[in-house]
Design a protein around this motif. Structure first.
Motif, PDB file in Angstrom:
ATOM      1  N   VAL A 104       4.907 -14.667  12.392  1.00 39.39           N
ATOM      2  CA  VAL A 104       3.934 -15.567  12.564  1.00 39.39           C
ATOM      3  C   VAL A 104       2.865 -15.025  11.586  1.00 39.39           C
ATOM      4  N   LEU A 105       2.219 -15.681  10.684  1.00 41.83           N
ATOM      5  CA  LEU A 105       1.578 -14.942   9.840  1.00 41.83           C
ATOM      6  C   LEU A 105      -0.162 -15.646  10.112  1.00 41.83           C
ATOM      7  N   PHE A 106      -1.018 -14.785   9.483  1.00 39.79           N
ATOM      8  CA  PHE A 106      -2.600 -15.282   9.713  1.00 39.79           C
ATOM      9  C   PHE A 106      -2.865 -16.301   8.826  1.00 39.79           C
ATOM     10  N   ASN A 107      -3.644 -17.279   9.089  1.00 38.12           N
ATOM     11  CA  ASN A 107      -4.165 -18.269   8.423  1.00 38.12           C
ATOM     12  C   ASN A 107      -5.067 -17.879   7.255  1.00 38.12           C
ATOM     13  N   ASP A 108      -4.606 -17.087   6.127  1.00 35.40           N
ATOM     14  CA  ASP A 108      -5.376 -16.531   5.258  1.00 35.40           C
ATOM     15  C   ASP A 108      -4.241 -16.502   4.060  1.00 35.40           C
ATOM     16  N   THR A 109      -4.536 -15.550   3.067  1.00 40.21           N
ATOM     17  CA  THR A 109      -3.777 -15.462   1.877  1.00 40.21           C
ATOM     18  C   THR A 109      -2.602 -14.874   2.223  1.00 40.21           C
ATOM     19  N   ILE A 110      -1.732 -14.806   1.224  1.00 42.33           N
ATOM     20  CA  ILE A 110      -0.601 -14.084   1.062  1.00 42.33           C
ATOM     21  C   ILE A 110      -0.744 -12.511   1.056  1.00 42.33           C
ATOM     22  N   GLY A 111      -1.547 -12.370   0.179  1.00 45.11           N
ATOM     23  CA  GLY A 111      -2.178 -10.834  -0.165  1.00 45.11           C
ATOM     24  C   GLY A 111      -2.655 -10.216   0.968  1.00 45.11           C
ATOM     25  N   TYR A 112      -3.493 -11.123   1.841  1.00 47.56           N
ATOM     26  CA  TYR A 112      -3.938 -10.597   2.925  1.00 47.56           C
ATOM     27  C   TYR A 112      -2.915 -10.200   4.284  1.00 47.56           C
ATOM     28  N   ASN A 113      -2.038 -11.158   4.049  1.00 49.97           N
ATOM     29  CA  ASN A 113      -0.812 -10.856   5.059  1.00 49.97           C
ATOM     30  C   ASN A 113      -0.063  -9.745   4.703  1.00 49.97           C
ATOM     31  N   ILE A 114       0.027  -9.325   3.462  1.00 48.04           N
ATOM     32  CA  ILE A 114       0.841  -7.976   3.251  1.00 48.04           C
ATOM     33  C   ILE A 114      -0.147  -6.825   3.390  1.00 48.04           C
ATOM     34  N   THR A 115      -1.197  -7.134   2.903  1.00 49.21           N
ATOM     35  CA  THR A 115      -2.161  -5.758   3.289  1.00 49.21           C
ATOM     36  C   THR A 115      -2.483  -5.528   4.568  1.00 49.21           C
ATOM     37  N   TYR A 116      -2.130  -6.299   5.401  1.00 47.95           N
ATOM     38  CA  TYR A 116      -2.470  -6.362   6.912  1.00 47.95           C
ATOM     39  C   TYR A 116      -1.477  -4.895   7.453  1.00 47.95           C
ATOM     40  N   GLY A 117      -0.543  -4.749   6.866  1.00 50.26           N
ATOM     41  CA  GLY A 117       0.413  -3.662   7.082  1.00 50.26           C
ATOM     42  C   GLY A 117      -0.197  -2.237   6.870  1.00 50.26           C
ATOM     43  N   LYS A 118      -1.181  -2.182   5.831  1.00 49.37           N
ATOM     44  CA  LYS A 118      -2.078  -1.090   5.377  1.00 49.37           C
ATOM     45  C   LYS A 118      -3.489  -1.508   4.726  1.00 49.37           C
ATOM     46  N   PRO A 119      -4.233  -1.893   5.840  1.00 46.60           N
ATOM     47  CA  PRO A 119      -5.691  -2.369   5.274  1.00 46.60           C
ATOM     48  C   PRO A 119      -6.148  -1.534   4.486  1.00 46.60           C
ATOM     49  N   GLY A 120      -6.984  -1.940   3.245  1.00 46.43           N
ATOM     50  CA  GLY A 120      -7.458  -1.133   2.223  1.00 46.43           C
ATOM     51  C   GLY A 120      -6.334  -0.515   1.253  1.00 46.43           C
ATOM     52  N   ALA A 121      -5.204  -1.242   1.254  1.00 47.63           N
ATOM     53  CA  ALA A 121      -4.346  -0.773   0.176  1.00 47.63           C
ATOM     54  C   ALA A 121      -4.617  -1.290  -1.176  1.00 47.63           C
ATOM     55  N   SER A 122      -4.061  -0.506  -2.089  1.00 45.66           N
ATOM     56  CA  SER A 122      -4.692  -1.116  -3.550  1.00 45.66           C
ATOM     57  C   SER A 122      -3.564  -2.279  -3.732  1.00 45.66           C
ATOM     58  N   GLN A 123      -4.258  -3.282  -4.956  1.00 47.63           N
ATOM     59  CA  GLN A 123      -3.144  -4.125  -5.473  1.00 47.63           C
ATOM     60  C   GLN A 123      -1.798  -3.649  -5.866  1.00 47.63           C
ATOM     61  N   GLU A 124      -1.734  -2.399  -6.513  1.00 52.52           N
ATOM     62  CA  GLU A 124      -0.670  -1.914  -6.973  1.00 52.52           C
ATOM     63  C   GLU A 124       0.491  -1.767  -5.773  1.00 52.52           C
ATOM     64  N   GLU A 125      -0.044  -1.225  -4.735  1.00 58.09           N
ATOM     65  CA  GLU A 125       0.915  -0.942  -3.448  1.00 58.09           C
ATOM     66  C   GLU A 125       1.411  -2.250  -2.916  1.00 58.09           C
ATOM     67  N   VAL A 126       0.531  -3.227  -2.759  1.00 58.07           N
ATOM     68  CA  VAL A 126       0.738  -4.294  -2.413  1.00 58.07           C
ATOM     69  C   VAL A 126       1.803  -5.002  -3.259  1.00 58.07           C
ATOM     70  N   GLU A 127       1.765  -5.120  -4.460  1.00 62.54           N
ATOM     71  CA  GLU A 127       2.771  -5.608  -5.422  1.00 62.54           C
ATOM     72  C   GLU A 127       4.163  -4.700  -5.329  1.00 62.54           C
ATOM     73  N   MET A 128       3.896  -3.620  -5.146  1.00 63.35           N
ATOM     74  CA  MET A 128       5.308  -2.924  -5.028  1.00 63.35           C
ATOM     75  C   MET A 128       5.924  -3.147  -3.811  1.00 63.35           C
ATOM     76  N   ALA A 129       5.246  -3.399  -2.600  1.00 62.04           N
ATOM     77  CA  ALA A 129       5.914  -3.903  -1.475  1.00 62.04           C
ATOM     78  C   ALA A 129       6.324  -5.142  -1.680  1.00 62.04           C
ATOM     79  N   ALA A 130       5.608  -6.077  -2.204  1.00 66.32           N
ATOM     80  CA  ALA A 130       6.114  -7.378  -2.493  1.00 66.32           C
ATOM     81  C   ALA A 130       7.522  -7.119  -3.235  1.00 66.32           C
ATOM     82  N   ARG A 131       7.629  -6.434  -4.424  1.00 67.72           N
ATOM     83  CA  ARG A 131       8.788  -6.431  -5.121  1.00 67.72           C
ATOM     84  C   ARG A 131      10.002  -5.934  -4.490  1.00 67.72           C
TER      85      ARG A 131
END
Length: 609
Positions: free
Chosen positions: A448-475
């Motif tokens: 179940v995801l928050f009613n927000d953006t995809i980026g926000y839902n991924i970043t929820y695992g580590k609030p304050g993470a950089s965009q590079e870290e988010v994209e690495m996890a997504a890859r």
């Protein structure tokens, strides 16, 4: 005088506090700023003194202007000072009133904020059992009404009831001191009878208000529940059924609202009769005094003005009393949430869990664990196993065997009935829940995801993470290419509960979120169940890499996803019936081997088809 329609209100809940306890609970928040409270009360008194001084100045002004036709004083400007005094008192009354609100605004808003935060924190601290059984619409309405109730209680009591009481006492003393106690007596009797009548009638009307509220809350809950499950409603074509069910509560609400409005008319008429009777009696007394020469025309005007000034706020006493009572009920409901038992609580002075080797992960032990959600149905029956640090343990079995319960107990969403669960030798029931959950990451079966953006839902695992870290996890979760193909990329909204994404896409977002958290202990609860075979194989290889030299618990239905686990546990009816590696269990020719052969046959049949 006609009053506006009653506002919506909440009915008492089983956990509602009494009025006295509600006020006692609120006071510490209000008295957090004692200087502001004292200054505000001083301004309140000064505003009322100024307000009563206005008709007194007007009386002297009228008396001073009552000259004979040839009196030389009529040409003097003597009353000019009284005119200025009259203006200054009016200004002072307004200034002190505004100062009172200016000083008390911070007190009120701070109380609302602090209480709302505490309720919000308490709700998140409640056990999973509470959240599985709660009505989202009802709880949110309780919090919303409770917050508004604080504003209403302070507003009506501090700005209406208290000033009126102060003005009432000053008027009684002034009338008794400057005239005679008959004036004070008439005023006291009229107001006392007015208040008694208002309170009694308002209490009588309460049953209609509560009925209105019950129907309003029920309708709200049904509406939210229906909208949250709109897909199911459409699947079965039950839009008309849902509308009729919603209308059932609205019809009951309408009937109670009509009765409430009729009773309001009775209240208003009765109040006006008492006010008019009191005014006639006191004006008759004043007129007699003027005819006898004991009073002047200014005295007559003064007494009449004081009475009107006093009766105007009393016109709204019924509304104010009802609003205060309702505010207390609303606040009682909200404070009642705070009084509910959390069920799972940290012990006093609980310390944070410490890992022996964070890079490798913890050693996890279930020792003779018994657990049940309900007392008459056991879920785990003496479960014992160990997950060695840096290894992967898989749990398999039929639905309802207790597999997912293991992950819930590891997160300590519930406390076990007996046995012990330890992490690096530390009993998790003796340590802070926050530190426990910080070191565990999970990819659940139902994401179940928050009613927000995809980026926000991924970043929820580590609030304050950089965009590079988010994209690495997504890859790593094989979802980056899909995200960047969207018009808004990582800023794409996923909708309510993530319904704008497919099941597989939501699952990959959940995997990316856990990868970003980089926990010491990883739990995969049917992590690839919503994925197609190709994507499952791709992600499974990444999961296998993630679990290398890391403590992992994999809960799975498809055995092909766990064959590389160092230990596989087979559960049935809340017990571990088999354990070992994939090869050992196949050679055992037990339940695991039976499931394995069945799934292999199903896979071959799918390939043929």
């Amino acid at each position: 005088m006609r009053h506006s329609a009653d506002r919506e209100a909440s009915a008492p809940s089983p956990h509602q506090l009494g009025d006295a306890k509600t006020i006692k609970t609120l006071l510490p928040y209000v008295l957090k700023y004692p200087l502001r409270v004292a200054l505000a009360m001083s301004c309140l008194i000064l505003a009322k003194v100024s307000n009563i001084g206005i008709p007194i100045i007007l009386k002297h002004l009228i008396d001073d202007l009552s000259f004979a036709p040839n009196d030389p004083k009529r040409y003097l400007i003597f009353p000019l000072s009284l005119i200025f005094a009259y203006g200054l008192l009016r200004l002072a009354s307004s200034v002190f009133t505004e100062l009172r609100e200016f000083l008390f605004a911070k007190v009120t808003q701070n109380a609302i904020r602090q209480i709302a935060i505490e309720v919000f924190q308490h709700l998140h601290a409640m056990s999973l059992r509470f959240h599985l059984g709660r009505q989202t619409g009802g709880v949110s309405r309780d919090i919303d009404r409770g917050s508004r109730g604080i504003q209403s209680l302070i507003s009506y009591s501090l700005y209406s009831i208290v000033p009126t009481c102060i003005e009432f006492l000053i008027v009684l003393i002034y009338l008794g001191w400057n005239y005679d106690w008959v004036f004070a007596g008439i005023t006291f009797v009229a107001i006392a009878f007015y208040i008694l009548f208002t309170v009694k009638i308002t209490e009588w009307r309460t049953k209609y208000r509560r009925k209105m509220n019950e129907m309003d809350t029920s309708a709200n809950q049904k509406a939210i529940d229906s909208l949250l499950n709109f897909e199911t409603v459409k699947y079965f074509g039950n839009e008309a059924f849902e509308t009729r069910r919603y209308d059932t509560f609205l019809v009951s609400y309408q009937a109670a609202a009509i009765k409430s409005q009729k009773s309001l008319a009775v209240l208003n008429i009765g109040q006006q009769c008492i006010i008019v009777t009191g005014l006639i009696a006191i004006l008759w007394r004043a007129v007699v005094g003027v005819e006898d020469g004991r009073l002047t025309l200014g005295d007559l005007v003064l007494i009449n003005t004081l009475m009107i000034q006093l009766y105007i706020p009393l016109n709204f006493l019924g509304v104010i009393y009802r609003e205060i009572k309702q505010a207390l009920i609303d606040m009682g409901n909200m404070f009642g949430i705070l009084s509910k038992n959390k069920e799972v609580e940290d012990i006093q002075d609980a310390k944070a869990l410490q890992l022996h080797n964070p890079a490798l992960g913890p050693n996890v032990v279930f020792n003779d664990v018994y657990f049940s959600y309900e007392s008459n149905r056991a879920i785990l029956k003496g479960v014992s196993f160990e997950i060695k640090a840096g290894t992967t343990t898989a749990v398999v079995g039929h639905s309802g065997s207790g597999k997912s319960t293991l992950s819930r107990l590891l997160f300590r969403f519930y406390d076990i009935q007996s046995g012990k669960i330890t992490i690096d030798g530390q009993d998790i029931s003796q340590y802070q829940q926050s530190s426990l959950r910080k070191l565990i990451g999970i990819v659940p079966q139902d994401t179940v995801l928050f009613n927000d953006t995809i980026g926000y839902n991924i970043t929820y695992g580590k609030p304050g993470a950089s965009q590079e870290e988010v994209e690495m996890a997504a890859r790593t979760a094989h979802i980056h290419d899909f995200i960047i193909s969207l018009p808004d990329g990582y800023k794409t909204a996923v909708g309510e509960r993530g319904l704008k994404l497919s099941g597989g896409e939501k699952q990959r977002v959940a995997i990316a979120r856990t990868l970003l958290k980089n926990p010491a202990l990883v739990i995969f609860d049917e992590a690839t169940s919503a994925l197609d075979s190709k994507t499952e194989n791709a992600i499974q290889s990444e999961i296998d890499k993630l679990t290398v030299n890391r403590t992992s618990l994999v809960i799975a239905h498809r055995l092909s996803t766990v064959i590389h686990a160092e230990q596989i546990l087979v559960m049935d009816d809340g017990k571990i019936v088999e354990r070992g590696t994939h090869e050992e269990l196949i050679q055992l020719q037990g339940k695991y081997a039976e499931i394995w052969h069945l799934q292999q046959k199903e896979a071959k049949d799918e390939e043929v088809n």
